[in-house]
Design a protein around this motif. Sequence first.
Motif, PDB file in Angstrom:
ATOM      1  N   PHE A 193      72.891   3.847  -4.314  1.00 28.47           N
ATOM      2  CA  PHE A 193      72.757   4.036  -2.879  1.00 28.47           C
ATOM      3  C   PHE A 193      72.147   5.412  -2.653  1.00 28.47           C
ATOM      4  O   PHE A 193      72.057   6.226  -3.590  1.00 28.47           O
ATOM      5  N   ASP A 268      81.842  -3.221  -2.003  1.00 28.50           N
ATOM      6  CA  ASP A 268      81.133  -3.219  -0.723  1.00 28.50           C
ATOM      7  C   ASP A 268      80.636  -1.799  -0.448  1.00 28.50           C
ATOM      8  O   ASP A 268      81.258  -1.046   0.306  1.00 28.50           O
ATOM      9  N   ASP A 270      78.079  -0.677   1.252  1.00 33.09           N
ATOM     10  CA  ASP A 270      77.744  -0.418   2.650  1.00 33.09           C
ATOM     11  C   ASP A 270      79.003  -0.192   3.483  1.00 33.09           C
ATOM     12  O   ASP A 270      79.009   0.633   4.403  1.00 33.09           O
ATOM     13  N   ALA A 274      79.954   3.258   5.557  1.00 31.65           N
ATOM     14  CA  ALA A 274      80.195   3.227   7.008  1.00 31.65           C
ATOM     15  C   ALA A 274      81.470   3.958   7.393  1.00 31.65           C
ATOM     16  O   ALA A 274      81.685   4.245   8.567  1.00 31.65           O
TER      17      ALA A 274
END
Length: 382
Positions: A193, A268, A270, A274
């Motif tokens: 990422f 996860d 993402d 967040a």
Amino acid sequence: MSLFDQKIDGVPQFVSYFMPVLEVLRDVGGQAKPKDVMDEIASRYDLPEEAMKQTNKNGQPTFYNRVAWARFYLVKVGYLYSPKRGVWALTDEGASAELTDDLAIELFRNARSVIKADEDEDQAPEGEIVPDGLNYWFVGAAWSEGDQTARFLDESIWENGYDEKFGHLVKQMKQGDRIAIKATYTRKHDVPFENRGRTVSAMRIKAIGTITGNQGDGKNVNVAWEGVEPPREWFFYTYRTTIARARFEDDDMARQLVAFTFDGQDQDIDGFLAHPYWAEKFAEDVAPLSVIEDEEQSGDETDGPTVDAYGIDDIVADGGFLPRSLLSNLINRLEIKKNLILQGAPGTGKTWLAKRIGKALIGRRSPKPEQLRSVQFHPSLS
């Protein structure tokens, strides 16, 4: 005023829970399971539903933590004990105690004088309440002799490499619990990422297994192991300590880690990015200097749900020129002897290395102020 809002001046809020814990245990016959104690306190003192749902800055249930810390201190002053795993019980002194606010303050201060001052009261004492049923443990396998993973898998065991640490946690492991060997470190490059070159906490899962027996010595458990090849890498929410129990009963991040480790699910990424903590840390518009100050200088690590780990490999990555084996020996020596003398000419990096050895010993890139301090004695002082 609700118990949830009560506070005795001059002491943490959990001190107000001393008497409720004692009263509930008396009324149920002197001993009970932790969950039964907490449920009865919540019912008896009419804690509102919104209070029961409240979490602290670490994402943990506030009510749970307060009861856990109250029990922890009551054990330290001799009012409670555990006759067996997963049971709280009154001592004779605890059964007859009538606590006023002044006595509660005195008990807290007496216990505090012998308890480490760097504890985080927003995180319940590790191992104080272990739920019934299946639990998930994450353990290290690297001692001073090196990585023991291959030996553990070959001998179908896991061994606590310390003589005076973590024994109470090892004794809480039981047959049927799941266990994983992990290695915790930090990364800046080649992560899946956009981290903008900033440090990321990471954890490598090297093996998983099921505990088949506990020898009861605080050192050894028998395990049916399954190697993880290649090891799987998890980011953000990591465990730096040698032994950690995943708090899956009240922590969604821990539940995700358990699913990743033992069920083979993908992380996860993402979803974690967040989260407000990591969203801010890896945001594009964060000034680089602010990131450096946050990683290297901040003494307050309670604003995020993870600790940025620091170890021997990080010393080398930061520019340390000593071999890893020597750094390991220096840290082991410091743990045993409690002092270490670094000798060399001015400008050769003694202070630089000393600070990083301290960070590695603590296991934090950004230790709390009370954990790491620099004291300079001027040559002219006698």
